[in-house]
Design an enzyme around this catalytic site. Structure first.
Site, PDB file in Angstrom:
ATOM      1  N   ASP A 247       8.779  20.432 -52.920  1.00 24.38           N
ATOM      2  CA  ASP A 247       9.711  21.383 -53.528  1.00 24.38           C
ATOM      3  C   ASP A 247       9.511  22.783 -52.941  1.00 24.38           C
ATOM      4  O   ASP A 247       8.410  23.113 -52.506  1.00 24.38           O
ATOM      5  CB  ASP A 247       9.443  21.385 -55.045  1.00 24.38           C
ATOM      6  CG  ASP A 247      10.665  21.769 -55.840  1.00 24.38           C
ATOM      7  OD1 ASP A 247      11.715  22.062 -55.240  1.00 24.38           O
ATOM      8  OD2 ASP A 247      10.563  21.794 -57.075  1.00 24.38           O
TER       9      ASP A 247
ATOM     10  N   LEU B 205      -1.335   4.131 -41.463  1.00 24.65           N
ATOM     11  CA  LEU B 205      -0.674   4.737 -42.623  1.00 24.65           C
ATOM     12  C   LEU B 205       0.753   4.214 -42.801  1.00 24.65           C
ATOM     13  O   LEU B 205       1.495   4.087 -41.829  1.00 24.65           O
ATOM     14  CB  LEU B 205      -0.619   6.261 -42.433  1.00 24.65           C
ATOM     15  CG  LEU B 205       0.114   7.047 -43.520  1.00 24.65           C
ATOM     16  CD1 LEU B 205      -0.819   7.315 -44.690  1.00 24.65           C
ATOM     17  CD2 LEU B 205       0.658   8.353 -42.988  1.00 24.65           C
TER      18      LEU B 205
ATOM     19  N   HIS C  99      14.750  23.619 -45.329  1.00 22.92           N
ATOM     20  CA  HIS C  99      14.655  22.158 -45.194  1.00 22.92           C
ATOM     21  C   HIS C  99      14.116  21.790 -43.811  1.00 22.92           C
ATOM     22  O   HIS C  99      13.307  20.880 -43.657  1.00 22.92           O
ATOM     23  CB  HIS C  99      16.028  21.504 -45.402  1.00 22.92           C
ATOM     24  CG  HIS C  99      16.576  21.697 -46.777  1.00 22.92           C
ATOM     25  ND1 HIS C  99      15.797  21.539 -47.913  1.00 22.92           N
ATOM     26  CD2 HIS C  99      17.823  22.021 -47.220  1.00 22.92           C
ATOM     27  CE1 HIS C  99      16.558  21.764 -48.987  1.00 22.92           C
ATOM     28  NE2 HIS C  99      17.775  22.067 -48.587  1.00 22.92           N
TER      29      HIS C  99
ATOM     30  N   SER D 122      10.719  15.145 -62.595  1.00 23.72           N
ATOM     31  CA  SER D 122      12.071  15.103 -62.021  1.00 23.72           C
ATOM     32  C   SER D 122      12.494  13.702 -61.584  1.00 23.72           C
ATOM     33  O   SER D 122      13.002  13.512 -60.471  1.00 23.72           O
ATOM     34  CB  SER D 122      12.185  16.086 -60.843  1.00 23.72           C
ATOM     35  OG  SER D 122      11.850  17.380 -61.263  1.00 23.72           O
TER      36      SER D 122
ATOM     37  N   TRP E  87      11.812  29.211 -50.194  1.00 25.95           N
ATOM     38  CA  TRP E  87      11.160  29.723 -48.971  1.00 25.95           C
ATOM     39  C   TRP E  87      12.187  30.439 -48.090  1.00 25.95           C
ATOM     40  O   TRP E  87      11.944  31.523 -47.576  1.00 25.95           O
ATOM     41  CB  TRP E  87      10.519  28.551 -48.217  1.00 25.95           C
ATOM     42  CG  TRP E  87       9.802  28.909 -46.954  1.00 25.95           C
ATOM     43  CD1 TRP E  87       8.469  29.209 -46.813  1.00 25.95           C
ATOM     44  CD2 TRP E  87      10.369  28.976 -45.625  1.00 25.95           C
ATOM     45  NE1 TRP E  87       8.178  29.459 -45.490  1.00 25.95           N
ATOM     46  CE2 TRP E  87       9.323  29.327 -44.750  1.00 25.95           C
ATOM     47  CE3 TRP E  87      11.648  28.771 -45.100  1.00 25.95           C
ATOM     48  CZ2 TRP E  87       9.518  29.480 -43.372  1.00 25.95           C
ATOM     49  CZ3 TRP E  87      11.857  28.935 -43.735  1.00 25.95           C
ATOM     50  CH2 TRP E  87      10.790  29.273 -42.892  1.00 25.95           C
TER      51      TRP E  87
HETATM   52  C1  V0D Z   1      14.260  18.171 -46.724  1.00 31.58           C
HETATM   53  C2  V0D Z   1      11.313  18.630 -47.268  1.00 31.58           C
HETATM   54  C3  V0D Z   1      12.036  14.205 -43.221  1.00 31.58           C
HETATM   55  C4  V0D Z   1      12.213  18.055 -48.308  1.00 31.58           C
HETATM   56  C5  V0D Z   1      11.210  17.795 -46.025  1.00 31.58           C
HETATM   57  C6  V0D Z   1      17.614  12.855 -46.036  1.00 31.58           C
HETATM   58  C7  V0D Z   1      13.715  18.086 -48.123  1.00 31.58           C
HETATM   59  C8  V0D Z   1      12.414  17.912 -45.136  1.00 31.58           C
HETATM   60  C9  V0D Z   1      12.972  13.247 -43.546  1.00 31.58           C
HETATM   61  C10 V0D Z   1      13.008  11.861 -43.076  1.00 31.58           C
HETATM   62  C11 V0D Z   1      14.025  16.010 -45.487  1.00 31.58           C
HETATM   63  C12 V0D Z   1      13.541  10.862 -43.867  1.00 31.58           C
HETATM   64  C13 V0D Z   1      13.544   9.539 -43.437  1.00 31.58           C
HETATM   65  C14 V0D Z   1      13.011   9.233 -42.224  1.00 31.58           C
HETATM   66  C15 V0D Z   1      12.468  10.196 -41.421  1.00 31.58           C
HETATM   67  C16 V0D Z   1      12.471  11.519 -41.838  1.00 31.58           C
HETATM   68  C17 V0D Z   1      13.842  13.878 -44.451  1.00 31.58           C
HETATM   69  C18 V0D Z   1      15.559  14.226 -45.933  1.00 31.58           C
HETATM   70  C19 V0D Z   1      15.129  15.514 -46.158  1.00 31.58           C
HETATM   71  C20 V0D Z   1      16.736  13.752 -46.710  1.00 31.58           C
HETATM   72  F1  V0D Z   1      12.989   7.938 -41.810  1.00 31.58           F
HETATM   73  N1  V0D Z   1      12.277  15.325 -43.873  1.00 31.58           N
HETATM   74  N2  V0D Z   1      13.378  15.153 -44.616  1.00 31.58           N
HETATM   75  N3  V0D Z   1      14.909  13.392 -45.096  1.00 31.58           N
HETATM   76  N4  V0D Z   1      13.594  17.308 -45.735  1.00 31.58           N
END
Ligand code: V0D
Length: 258
Positions: free
Chosen positions: A38, A149, A55, A214, A43
């Site tokens: 979160d 992992l 993001h 949440s 940020w």
């Molecule tokens: C935004 C912070 C990696 C939280 C991290 C679709 C929110 C960055 C992935 C990711 C997001 C997902 C699946 C995968 C590889 C990478 C990601 C989303 C948001 C939402 F196989 N970061 N990330 N996916 N954020």
């Protein structure tokens, strides 16, 4: 592996991060760590940047923490990347988020393969755009033989919906005679959840000062340790993760059986 990392040395007499990591490895490392990531929007706001910049920065932190978790011997790292509630955000923000898996994997998949990481996901995949689904499926396919992992992305995940779907499938199996009602217990019900292949998390981390679940893994977190920090996810680093694991280990020492 450890020496390749950027582990600055302390000027004062406190332990260096590398010493703290060695201490962690010498004790009981949580097998499954789950993180609610979160604070990306906050940020960005603090820096007068668009939310999506937060993001994007947060995505790079996922990579950093995955690498450290793998080196510590954590078996499963679940990261809550997109909740079923997140569809309510502005369309352009959702569209940006849905491209992050492709960007993340385009950049990092070769390294994840190199590090023996297996990519998994939980959540309602069918509701994701085709391009997102394809990227995640390819990553799961390309890493399915890996034994290090498990990097488990919770994408379009919601815990109450997961539990209700489990209940409906139990009812269907009882009605069709596949299962006897008397066979249903906690272990059997767990196998009807999206997390059926995983152990329950030992440790939940939530960043950005919010002290709530949440709708995240409500069933699975029944016995987990919780660790909260005010640090915003894009500012979260190796030292914060080490601090969370140290807190977990000292609680285990004080309260853990045996
Ligand atoms: C935004 C912070 C990696 C939280 C991290 C679709 C929110 C960055 C992935 C990711 C997001 C997902 C699946 C995968 C590889 C990478 C990601 C989303 C948001 C939402 F196989 N970061 N990330 N996916 N954020």
């Amino acid at each position: 592996m450890l020496k390749k990392m950027n582990l600055w040395k302390n000027q004062n007499n406190s332990s260096s991060l590398r010493d703290r990591i060695q201490q962690i490895i010498d004790h009981e490392v949580p097998s499954h760590v789950a993180i609610i990531m979160d604070g990306n929007g906050r940020w960005a706001k603090k820096r007068a940047l668009p939310r999506v910049a937060g993001h994007h920065e947060g995505m790079k932190v996922v990579r950093k923490i995955t690498k450290l978790a793998n080196e510590l011997g954590v078996k499963t790292l679940t990261v809550y990347a997109f909740s079923t509630e997140n569809w309510k955000r502005p369309k352009m923000e959702v569209d940006f988020l849905m491209k992050l898996p492709e960007e993340f994997l385009g950049t990092f998949l070769p390294e994840l393969i190199e590090e023996n990481v297996r990519v998994e996901m939980i959540g309602y995949m069918d509701k994701l755009p085709e391009h997102t689904r394809k990227a995640v499926s390819k990553a799961m396919e390309d890493t399915k033989g890996n034994t290090g992992l498990v990097l488990n992305f919770a994408l379009n995940y919601g815990s109450r919906a997961e539990i209700l779907d489990g209940v409906k499938r139990v009812l269907a199996d009882v009605q069709s005679g596949i299962m006897d009602e008397d066979e249903l217990n906690e272990e059997v019900f767990s196998s009807y959840l999206m997390t059926k292949e995983l152990n329950d998390p030992d440790l939940l981390i939530r960043t950005s000062g919010e002290i709530r679940l949440s709708n995240f893994m409500l069933w699975q977190l029944a016995y987990s340790e919780f660790w909260f920090t005010d640090v915003l996810w894009p500012d979260f680093n190796e030292e914060h993760f080490v601090e969370a694991i140290e807190a977990f280990q000292s609680r285990q020492r004080r309260f853990g059986g045996v």
